[in-house]
Motif scaffolding. Structure first.
Motif, PDB file in Angstrom:
ATOM      1  N   ALA A 173      70.136  -2.853 -31.098  1.00 13.71           N
ATOM      2  CA  ALA A 173      71.243  -2.267 -30.333  1.00 13.71           C
ATOM      3  C   ALA A 173      71.545  -0.891 -30.901  1.00 13.71           C
ATOM      4  O   ALA A 173      71.173  -0.576 -32.022  1.00 13.71           O
ATOM      5  N   ASP A 174      72.245  -0.122 -30.130  1.00 12.17           N
ATOM      6  CA  ASP A 174      72.505   1.261 -30.523  1.00 12.17           C
ATOM      7  C   ASP A 174      73.953   1.440 -30.947  1.00 12.17           C
ATOM      8  O   ASP A 174      74.682   2.225 -30.368  1.00 12.17           O
ATOM      9  N   VAL A 175      74.383   0.705 -31.948  1.00 12.35           N
ATOM     10  CA  VAL A 175      75.800   0.712 -32.282  1.00 12.35           C
ATOM     11  C   VAL A 175      76.106   1.670 -33.437  1.00 12.35           C
ATOM     12  O   VAL A 175      77.181   2.267 -33.504  1.00 12.35           O
ATOM     13  N   GLY A 176      75.171   1.810 -34.337  1.00 11.44           N
ATOM     14  CA  GLY A 176      75.345   2.796 -35.404  1.00 11.44           C
ATOM     15  C   GLY A 176      75.969   2.266 -36.680  1.00 11.44           C
ATOM     16  O   GLY A 176      76.232   3.021 -37.606  1.00 11.44           O
ATOM     17  N   TYR A 177      76.229   0.965 -36.734  1.00 11.00           N
ATOM     18  CA  TYR A 177      76.740   0.406 -37.997  1.00 11.00           C
ATOM     19  C   TYR A 177      76.396  -1.075 -38.085  1.00 11.00           C
ATOM     20  O   TYR A 177      75.999  -1.692 -37.101  1.00 11.00           O
ATOM     21  N   ALA A 178      76.527  -1.584 -39.291  1.00 10.98           N
ATOM     22  CA  ALA A 178      76.402  -3.022 -39.519  1.00 10.98           C
ATOM     23  C   ALA A 178      77.800  -3.541 -39.818  1.00 10.98           C
ATOM     24  O   ALA A 178      78.703  -2.759 -40.119  1.00 10.98           O
ATOM     25  N   LEU A 179      77.990  -4.836 -39.697  1.00 10.29           N
ATOM     26  CA  LEU A 179      79.305  -5.397 -40.007  1.00 10.29           C
ATOM     27  C   LEU A 179      79.147  -6.712 -40.756  1.00 10.29           C
ATOM     28  O   LEU A 179      78.262  -7.511 -40.443  1.00 10.29           O
ATOM     29  N   GLU A 180      80.076  -6.923 -41.692  1.00 12.80           N
ATOM     30  CA  GLU A 180      80.056  -8.100 -42.559  1.00 12.80           C
ATOM     31  C   GLU A 180      80.638  -9.330 -41.875  1.00 12.80           C
ATOM     32  O   GLU A 180      81.443 -10.053 -42.484  1.00 12.80           O
ATOM     33  N   THR A 181      80.297  -9.567 -40.586  1.00 17.90           N
ATOM     34  CA  THR A 181      80.779 -10.757 -39.879  1.00 17.90           C
ATOM     35  C   THR A 181      80.675 -11.962 -40.828  1.00 17.90           C
ATOM     36  O   THR A 181      79.658 -12.144 -41.492  1.00 17.90           O
ATOM     37  N   GLN A 182      81.751 -12.749 -40.884  1.00 23.68           N
ATOM     38  CA  GLN A 182      81.868 -13.738 -41.961  1.00 23.68           C
ATOM     39  C   GLN A 182      80.728 -14.749 -41.931  1.00 23.68           C
ATOM     40  O   GLN A 182      80.393 -15.300 -40.889  1.00 23.68           O
ATOM     41  N   THR A 183      80.195 -14.994 -43.057  1.00 24.75           N
ATOM     42  CA  THR A 183      79.032 -15.852 -43.345  1.00 24.75           C
ATOM     43  C   THR A 183      77.707 -15.235 -42.875  1.00 24.75           C
ATOM     44  O   THR A 183      76.660 -15.534 -43.418  1.00 24.75           O
ATOM     45  N   ARG A 184      77.749 -14.377 -41.854  1.00 24.41           N
ATOM     46  CA  ARG A 184      76.502 -13.965 -41.208  1.00 24.41           C
ATOM     47  C   ARG A 184      76.604 -12.523 -40.718  1.00 24.41           C
ATOM     48  O   ARG A 184      76.869 -12.271 -39.537  1.00 24.41           O
ATOM     49  N   PRO A 185      76.387 -11.559 -41.620  1.00 20.52           N
ATOM     50  CA  PRO A 185      76.492 -10.148 -41.215  1.00 20.52           C
ATOM     51  C   PRO A 185      75.596  -9.805 -40.026  1.00 20.52           C
ATOM     52  O   PRO A 185      74.535 -10.418 -39.836  1.00 20.52           O
ATOM     53  N   ILE A 186      76.056  -8.832 -39.266  1.00 18.74           N
ATOM     54  CA  ILE A 186      75.299  -8.389 -38.093  1.00 18.74           C
ATOM     55  C   ILE A 186      74.789  -6.966 -38.332  1.00 18.74           C
ATOM     56  O   ILE A 186      75.510  -6.107 -38.836  1.00 18.74           O
ATOM     57  N   TYR A 187      73.520  -6.747 -37.982  1.00 17.01           N
ATOM     58  CA  TYR A 187      72.876  -5.439 -38.133  1.00 17.01           C
ATOM     59  C   TYR A 187      72.397  -4.994 -36.761  1.00 17.01           C
ATOM     60  O   TYR A 187      71.897  -5.805 -35.989  1.00 17.01           O
ATOM     61  N   ASP A 188      72.513  -3.711 -36.476  1.00 14.30           N
ATOM     62  CA  ASP A 188      72.085  -3.254 -35.142  1.00 14.30           C
ATOM     63  C   ASP A 188      70.584  -2.974 -35.095  1.00 14.30           C
ATOM     64  O   ASP A 188      70.032  -2.705 -34.031  1.00 14.30           O
ATOM     65  N   SER A 189      69.934  -3.039 -36.268  1.00 17.22           N
ATOM     66  CA  SER A 189      68.473  -2.952 -36.363  1.00 17.22           C
ATOM     67  C   SER A 189      68.110  -3.510 -37.734  1.00 17.22           C
ATOM     68  O   SER A 189      69.012  -3.846 -38.523  1.00 17.22           O
ATOM     69  N   ALA A 190      66.822  -3.587 -38.053  1.00 21.38           N
ATOM     70  CA  ALA A 190      66.413  -4.148 -39.346  1.00 21.38           C
ATOM     71  C   ALA A 190      67.117  -3.402 -40.479  1.00 21.38           C
ATOM     72  O   ALA A 190      67.042  -2.179 -40.552  1.00 21.38           O
ATOM     73  N   PRO A 191      67.824  -4.115 -41.353  1.00 20.24           N
ATOM     74  CA  PRO A 191      68.546  -3.440 -42.442  1.00 20.24           C
ATOM     75  C   PRO A 191      67.617  -3.095 -43.600  1.00 20.24           C
ATOM     76  O   PRO A 191      66.569  -3.717 -43.752  1.00 20.24           O
ATOM     77  N   ASP A 192      68.022  -2.102 -44.398  1.00 23.74           N
ATOM     78  CA  ASP A 192      67.315  -1.923 -45.667  1.00 23.74           C
ATOM     79  C   ASP A 192      68.009  -2.811 -46.703  1.00 23.74           C
ATOM     80  O   ASP A 192      69.068  -3.400 -46.433  1.00 23.74           O
ATOM     81  N   LEU A 193      67.399  -2.911 -47.875  1.00 19.75           N
ATOM     82  CA  LEU A 193      67.911  -3.854 -48.869  1.00 19.75           C
ATOM     83  C   LEU A 193      69.320  -3.499 -49.310  1.00 19.75           C
ATOM     84  O   LEU A 193      70.156  -4.381 -49.492  1.00 19.75           O
ATOM     85  N   SER A 194      69.623  -2.200 -49.463  1.00 22.53           N
ATOM     86  CA  SER A 194      70.973  -1.918 -49.961  1.00 22.53           C
ATOM     87  C   SER A 194      72.034  -2.212 -48.911  1.00 22.53           C
ATOM     88  O   SER A 194      73.159  -2.593 -49.259  1.00 22.53           O
ATOM     89  N   THR A 195      71.693  -2.119 -47.627  1.00 22.86           N
ATOM     90  CA  THR A 195      72.656  -2.532 -46.595  1.00 22.86           C
ATOM     91  C   THR A 195      72.879  -4.048 -46.657  1.00 22.86           C
ATOM     92  O   THR A 195      74.012  -4.526 -46.530  1.00 22.86           O
ATOM     93  N   LEU A 196      71.810  -4.790 -46.886  1.00 25.96           N
ATOM     94  CA  LEU A 196      71.963  -6.241 -47.015  1.00 25.96           C
ATOM     95  C   LEU A 196      72.843  -6.588 -48.225  1.00 25.96           C
ATOM     96  O   LEU A 196      73.713  -7.467 -48.151  1.00 25.96           O
ATOM     97  N   VAL A 197      72.631  -5.871 -49.320  1.00 25.98           N
ATOM     98  CA  VAL A 197      73.454  -6.083 -50.521  1.00 25.98           C
ATOM     99  C   VAL A 197      74.916  -5.750 -50.212  1.00 25.98           C
ATOM    100  O   VAL A 197      75.836  -6.481 -50.593  1.00 25.98           O
ATOM    101  N   HIS A 198      75.122  -4.657 -49.496  1.00 21.74           N
ATOM    102  CA  HIS A 198      76.471  -4.204 -49.140  1.00 21.74           C
ATOM    103  C   HIS A 198      77.198  -5.258 -48.279  1.00 21.74           C
ATOM    104  O   HIS A 198      78.308  -5.686 -48.613  1.00 21.74           O
ATOM    105  N   GLU A 199      76.580  -5.671 -47.182  1.00 19.66           N
ATOM    106  CA  GLU A 199      77.236  -6.632 -46.282  1.00 19.66           C
ATOM    107  C   GLU A 199      77.423  -7.984 -46.970  1.00 19.66           C
ATOM    108  O   GLU A 199      78.399  -8.688 -46.705  1.00 19.66           O
ATOM    109  N   SER A 200      76.486  -8.332 -47.856  1.00 20.61           N
ATOM    110  CA  SER A 200      76.636  -9.591 -48.596  1.00 20.61           C
ATOM    111  C   SER A 200      77.815  -9.509 -49.553  1.00 20.61           C
ATOM    112  O   SER A 200      78.589 -10.466 -49.687  1.00 20.61           O
TER     113      SER A 200
END
Ligand code: ARG
Ligand code: ZN
Length: 474
Positions: A302-329
């Motif tokens: 999707a073309d949203v431009g950000y990821a969000l730490e939706t509880q238990t299950r973060p949402i990414y608008d495209s494949a995340p890099d590792l530091s984004t995964l660390v951040h949302e976690s």
């Protein structure tokens, strides 16, 4: 602050003033009117909780204990059919109350199964129950609604809420998008448990928070039932729909993982998602036990431009890099489990999640946190990094801006340097433990830091969180 917000703030304080006057009406008057008279009818709940940046977010006079959301989404017509059943508890005697809901058509509202009258006013769904509610009374609100949900545009210009995609919808809600798809008490001050019953065309997957209770296909449609057992702020709810590859497993710690990945992102996402269990285990060592029983990721296209730490299950608008995964976690501890009481305190979310990225790098063969700090500190005083202090972003348009993330993380690094590693990591852990499942404020964080370290940290926090411009070297 933008003009419409100023107006809303004006309205809000008018409401507060009126309530203050009503509250001052002596109890004796109520007694005079008698138990069955209008004095027992209570007053109107406020239209918002009074957040300085989002004055209409949330509602006064009640707390929502549980949301039971039954949604049907037709991915081709983009029509949403919803029934929301809210179990609430009054925090004052209520003659009427508001919910946050933007767009969509409301076809009926009941309170304790009796038809209630309602009207729409901007983002407020104003409900007048047939019978007034007593303070502390538990009650059930049912709202039936439908229509074509659309996102709202946040003060920072980003789309927030129900964002349609080519195969479903990317559903996020920070800071105010929850009102685009369900009637809510939409401020992080109010945390609730959730059940979701989501029906979508067969072949599509509907992913919400928590654990998947069941999945059932009949008549060309599939119903997914999700349960979020730990309290959650409305902005962290999701009901994302799409064409997803699903992966399920349980970690050695007993956390149920559910990953949903858009096939177009699958190849790039796979090596990063594989690290989720080890990232959660590493964060659990630093921050204390993972606060939820479920985990996972939603990787949309999707073309949203950000990821969000939706509880238990973060949402990414495209494949995340590792530091984004660390951040949302990291947000699962800082932001989700320990929630804000005011959007002004946003650095407690973003500064912490950013600092988690620095720590991850430091402990996994990358740059040290000191190096990350130094690289930022080298930026000239004219840099946007120093545009405003993170403890006082000034408006809702700034809450996701660089000073909040980067200078917020720098604040934690300065704290670490002042108190030493042992006290610093104890502070992070205690913060997540003491406020687990609840809320925390900046003042409480400073008090905890001083308690644990035995140091006077007022000047440090004042400089880094509240003082305009680039801080002088300590
Ligand atoms: N909290 C998200 C993060 O992890 C950012 C959300 C941005 N939302 C927005 N409406 N701009 O960084
Ligand atoms: Zn973040």
């Amino acid at each position: 602050m933008t003009a419409p917000q100023d107006k809303a703030a004006g309205r809000r304080s008018a409401v507060l003033r009126r309530e203050a006057v009503l509250a001052a009406v002596p109890v004796a008057v109520a007694a005079l009117l008698g138990a069955t008279g209008p004095a027992t009818a209570g007053t109107a709940g406020a239209s918002g909780v009074g957040d300085p940046y989002f004055p209409l977010s949330g509602n006064g006079g009640f707390h929502v204990e549980h949301y039971d959301l039954t949604l049907g989404y037709d991915t081709s017509s983009r029509h949403l059919d919803g029934t929301a059943v809210l179990t609430a508890r009054a925090t004052q005697a209520l003659s009427r109350f508001d919910l946050d809901l933007k767009g969509l058509k409301v076809t009926g509202v009941t309170v304790d199964r009796a038809a209630a009258t309602f009207r729409r006013s901007g983002q407020e769904l104003v409900v007048t129950p047939r019978h007034a509610l007593r303070d502390r009374q538990q009650f059930t609100i049912t709202v039936r609604y439908n229509g074509t949900p659309a996102p709202v545009t946040d003060p920072d210009g980003s789309a927030d809420g129900w964002v349609p995609t080519d195969d479903g919808a990317f559903v996020a809600g920070e800071p105010q998008g929850s009102m685009t798809w369900f009637p809510s008490n939409g401020h992080p001050l109010d945390k609730s448990t959730y059940d979701f019953t989501l029906t979508v065309p067969k072949g599509r997957t509907a992913v919400a928070n928590g654990v998947l209770r069941s999945e059932h296909t009949a008549n060309g449609r599939t119903t997914f039932r999700w349960h979020q057992a730990e309290p959650m702020a409305a902005y962290l709810a999701t009901a994302t729909v799409g064409n997803f590859q699903v992966e399920k497993y349980t970690t050695p710690d007993g956390i149920q993982v559910y990953n949903a990945v858009d096939p177009r992102e699958a190849k790039e996402a796979a090596p990063v998602l594989k690290k989720l269990p080890s990232v959660l285990a590493w964060e659990s060592k630093l921050f204390g036990p993972y606060p939820f029983r479920a985990a996972g990721s939603i990787v949309d296209h999707a073309d949203v431009g950000y990821a969000l730490e939706t509880q238990t299950r973060p949402i990414y608008d495209s494949a995340p890099d590792l530091s984004t995964l660390v951040h949302e976690s990291a947000h699962q501890w800082f932001g989700d489990s320990v929630a804000l009481t005011s959007w002004k305190d946003i650095w407690l979310n973003e500064g912490f999640a950013t600092y988690a990225e620095w720590l991850y790098s430091e402990q996994h063969g990358g740059d040290s946190a000191q190096k990350s700090f130094d690289a930022l500190y080298a930026r000239p005083a004219s840099s946007h990094l120093w545009a405003f202090p993170p403890g006082n972003p000034g408006s809702g348009a700034n809450i996701f801006d660089t000073p909040v993330y980067s200078r917020g993380a720098m604040t934690l690094h300065e704290l670490r340097r002042a108190v030493g590693d042992k006290a610093f990591f104890r502070i992070l852990r205690d913060w997540a433990t003491v406020h687990r499942g609840g809320h925390g404020t900046t003042a409480q964080f400073i008090a905890l830091s001083e308690r644990v370290s035995g140091k006077n940290l007022g000047p440090l926090f004042h400089t880094w969180l509240h003082t305009k411009g680039k801080p002088a070297k300590a």
